[in-house]
Enzyme design. Sequence first.
Site, PDB file in Angstrom:
ATOM      1  N   CYS A   1      48.152  35.749  30.246  1.00  0.00           N
ATOM      2  CA  CYS A   1      47.019  35.136  30.952  1.00  0.00           C
ATOM      3  C   CYS A   1      45.892  34.745  30.005  1.00  0.00           C
ATOM      4  O   CYS A   1      44.933  34.101  30.407  1.00  0.00           O
ATOM      5  CB  CYS A   1      46.488  36.068  32.038  1.00  0.00           C
ATOM      6  SG  CYS A   1      47.693  36.339  33.353  1.00  0.00           S
TER       7      CYS A   1
ATOM      8  N   CYS B   1      44.873  39.585  46.034  1.00  0.00           N
ATOM      9  CA  CYS B   1      45.584  38.864  44.978  1.00  0.00           C
ATOM     10  C   CYS B   1      45.000  37.467  44.837  1.00  0.00           C
ATOM     11  O   CYS B   1      44.676  36.818  45.831  1.00  0.00           O
ATOM     12  CB  CYS B   1      47.060  38.727  45.325  1.00  0.00           C
ATOM     13  SG  CYS B   1      47.882  40.271  45.750  1.00  0.00           S
TER      14      CYS B   1
ATOM     15  N   LYS C   1      40.197  34.666  42.065  1.00  0.00           N
ATOM     16  CA  LYS C   1      40.416  34.959  43.482  1.00  0.00           C
ATOM     17  C   LYS C   1      40.256  33.717  44.352  1.00  0.00           C
ATOM     18  O   LYS C   1      41.047  33.463  45.248  1.00  0.00           O
ATOM     19  CB  LYS C   1      39.411  36.047  43.897  1.00  0.00           C
ATOM     20  CG  LYS C   1      39.520  36.539  45.300  1.00  0.00           C
ATOM     21  CD  LYS C   1      40.705  37.446  45.447  1.00  0.00           C
ATOM     22  CE  LYS C   1      41.485  37.316  46.725  1.00  0.00           C
ATOM     23  NZ  LYS C   1      41.835  36.038  47.253  1.00  0.00           N
TER      24      LYS C   1
ATOM     25  N   HIS D   1      44.238  30.460  39.867  1.00  0.00           N
ATOM     26  CA  HIS D   1      44.675  31.001  38.574  1.00  0.00           C
ATOM     27  C   HIS D   1      45.931  30.296  38.064  1.00  0.00           C
ATOM     28  O   HIS D   1      47.015  30.851  38.097  1.00  0.00           O
ATOM     29  CB  HIS D   1      44.913  32.505  38.711  1.00  0.00           C
ATOM     30  CG  HIS D   1      45.308  33.197  37.442  1.00  0.00           C
ATOM     31  ND1 HIS D   1      44.889  32.779  36.195  1.00  0.00           N
ATOM     32  CD2 HIS D   1      46.087  34.287  37.219  1.00  0.00           C
ATOM     33  CE1 HIS D   1      45.396  33.581  35.270  1.00  0.00           C
ATOM     34  NE2 HIS D   1      46.139  34.497  35.864  1.00  0.00           N
TER      35      HIS D   1
END
Lengths: 476, 378
Positions: free
Chosen positions: B82, B197, B321, B325
């Site tokens: 990431c 998530c 959030k 992402h």
Amino acid sequence: MAGISAFSTYLPRYRLPRAVIAQHWGSHALPGERSVANHDEDSLTLAVAASQNALGVPSRVALDGVFFVSNTAPYREKLVASSLAAVLDTESATRTLDFTDSLRAGSGALFTAFDLVESGQQERVLVATGEVRPVAPDSMDEKAAGDAGAAVVVSRDAGGVELLSRASVTEDFHGTWRTDREDYLRSFPGGLDAKFGYGRIMPQVLHQALEGAGVQAEQISRAVVCGSNPRAIGAVVAKIGIDPMQRLQDSLWGVVGDTGVAQSLLLLAAALEHAQPGELILWGVYGDGADAAVFRVGDQVSAGLPEQRLEQQIEVKRTLDAYGKYARFRKFVKSEFPELESSSAAVLFRDRKEMLPLYGGRCPKCDTLQFPINRICVRCTYEDGLEPIPLPRRGTVFTYYENHVLPNPDPPLIEAVIELDGGARFFCQMTDVAPADLHIGMRVELVFRRYHDAGGIHNYFWKARPAAAAASEERG
Amino acid sequence: MSLKNRVAIIGAGCSRFGEHYDKAAEDLIVEAAQEAIADAGIERERIRAGWVGTISSALSGNALSDPLKLTGIPITRVENYCASGMDAVRNAAFSVAAGMYDIVIALGFEKMRDATLGGLPAPHPVKDNGEAPHVFALSAHRYFANHGASKSTLAKIAVKNHRHGVLSPKAHLRMEVSEEKVLNAPMIYSPLGLFDCCPTTDGAAAVILCRADLAKQLRDDPIYIKGMGLSVSYGAPHYDPTFDYDGFAATRQAAGQAYEQAGISAKDLDLVECHDCFTITEILNYEDLGLCPKGEGGHAAEEDRFALGNALPVNPSGGLKSFGHPVGATGVRMLYELTQHLRGDAGERQVPNARLGLAHNLGGMGAVSAVTVLGNEL
């Protein structure tokens, strides 16, 4: 003198009440319940669990022979006894054989083990069985069958269970069978087997064994006779003059079911858990003829008792209240979920010390026990290699989660970080567990299970489940 | 040696983030790069090298050269979980600081919604690593046990970041959520439910870097890199007997490097963009980045201490959030976000008088972390 020096049973934790099966199919109800192998259990894992119950972990004895008995072996061409030997870490096992294709494979294996030990060719032979019965959905067999494992060790140690006599009859008879093209068992409808197969051959061979031992039926403390149902077994035993109400080993039909090829060793081991020195045991095994034997229980029989007794395993159970989960366990329901797993014979070969016998490494410098067997110590970076060492099989849940994303026959999939006794950390799936029971600090035991079938390979590894003691506490 | 004040961001761009079934990676890359180049006010010929971060959407420098037809210059693909995007910027910054190039581009992107199921392939037949939520779900159960937090604590993060995201025009999920909605969402990896998530998102973001001493010639308000840290810890923490599942050493180390280079501490910051891949991660980040003492992250979440309008807003963009992402894009997108605030161009979500901002990525099993501090003054 050869004798049985250790013996054990293994029952999967799941049970399916026969009423649940009957209700699902709208068919005739039968009393009792049957044992059901979890989705990650197969004949090999059942045999492993039984063997560990007999031998302890790490193994209490060195084996030089390992025999695997099953009619549902995970491979058609590839030895399974070699996998069993690898899991048990019996590097000295020179003779590994699979016995299969008949309900009589268990007695054949046990007699062979006696032959080899008596002749001095082998010191100590493990005979282990596991069976997940291949029964058709919506059949009588589905209700009657049960899944189980069992194991016995034949060795030259004195004081075990001696073989006084044995008898064998071979007949080419279609009692229970399955062709090479079929998935499920067959039997001929009606009374053919009862009248002309089992009902005729079994009394005959039991007689021969008694004669061979020179003992009368009255001298037998316990008759251990295999058969597909208690009524047929009772009739045969009565025929040779033994009262089935008094001296017949329970067939376990009510709480386990007919375990097929596993039944011979399962019932023998069950009987031996209660046998007293000096007692005589008559054993009868049916299939393509029949085998029988008379055993005399030696002074040291209690030294062969397993870690977990059968009664305890019957008590510690998880009951399926619907047929659907069983259908998924046995893959009656096909999943369209994409195959995410892979496998490689090369990786399994390279990691063989970690995979089946579950070794970790101990750092010679800082003493840290760790998994996998790192080249360089995870704690102190000692660079000259770790000492391979079998990992402890008990530990505590350090943390965990329920994975609701990946499909699982027993959802949700639970994965946990386990702090093994001795300090190593292990991460694995959990099995035989109810999510509501999960908590940090839960005591667990590592069990050998089938993870998935990928790359044309059955991929086995270790999972954690509530330790037997913890499971019984939660139960009651 | 420090990166401090040696490299400037003179242009930043970001595609609209979202579930772009109608767009290819090419479209997103071009959208972000064109905005960044236009923002820098330069001709594309002045770009002398490129770095592109993606975890698994493409291989090699061609990931950038082909969409932009930017050929004949060195381009390197960077992959570091990431942190891939921020690490691409970091390597680009090194090349400028070394005096090798005057102007370079760093771009991160990911095209995630072409797949039916997210997740990284399992490299070993049976040794499980789990998927993205793995280490964070494991940490959440430990955090609950150690610090008395609950699912309601986690929900506060989702509520805050969604509230911020509504103010971000390019965010993926621009909607407010109630705590009740968060708590009643389907479970994903317990105790993390759907709204704990971040989404899987398509998107790209780019920055144009320039030698700091030349930056003022190109624009009046360049943003300066004050420090960049990167740390990689053991990638299989579930096999590490010393791992406590109570925060991430990689974050603490990367932040330590960045603070040291910048010569600042957490209390000097005006805003933070941190890696809230899961709600529990943001709580652990508060502690690991030094925004609050150890064990107090849950309490800070409960009192909404880091909301917009308070002294130190965290994730004014909406965070992973709400903003989304796209793995390789996220680190660069955070630098885009900081740049907007430090220039005073962040619109409704502007953090007033922002002078110093921090961006943070955390990848893999919490084992790869990148931290960048940007400032608007030399």
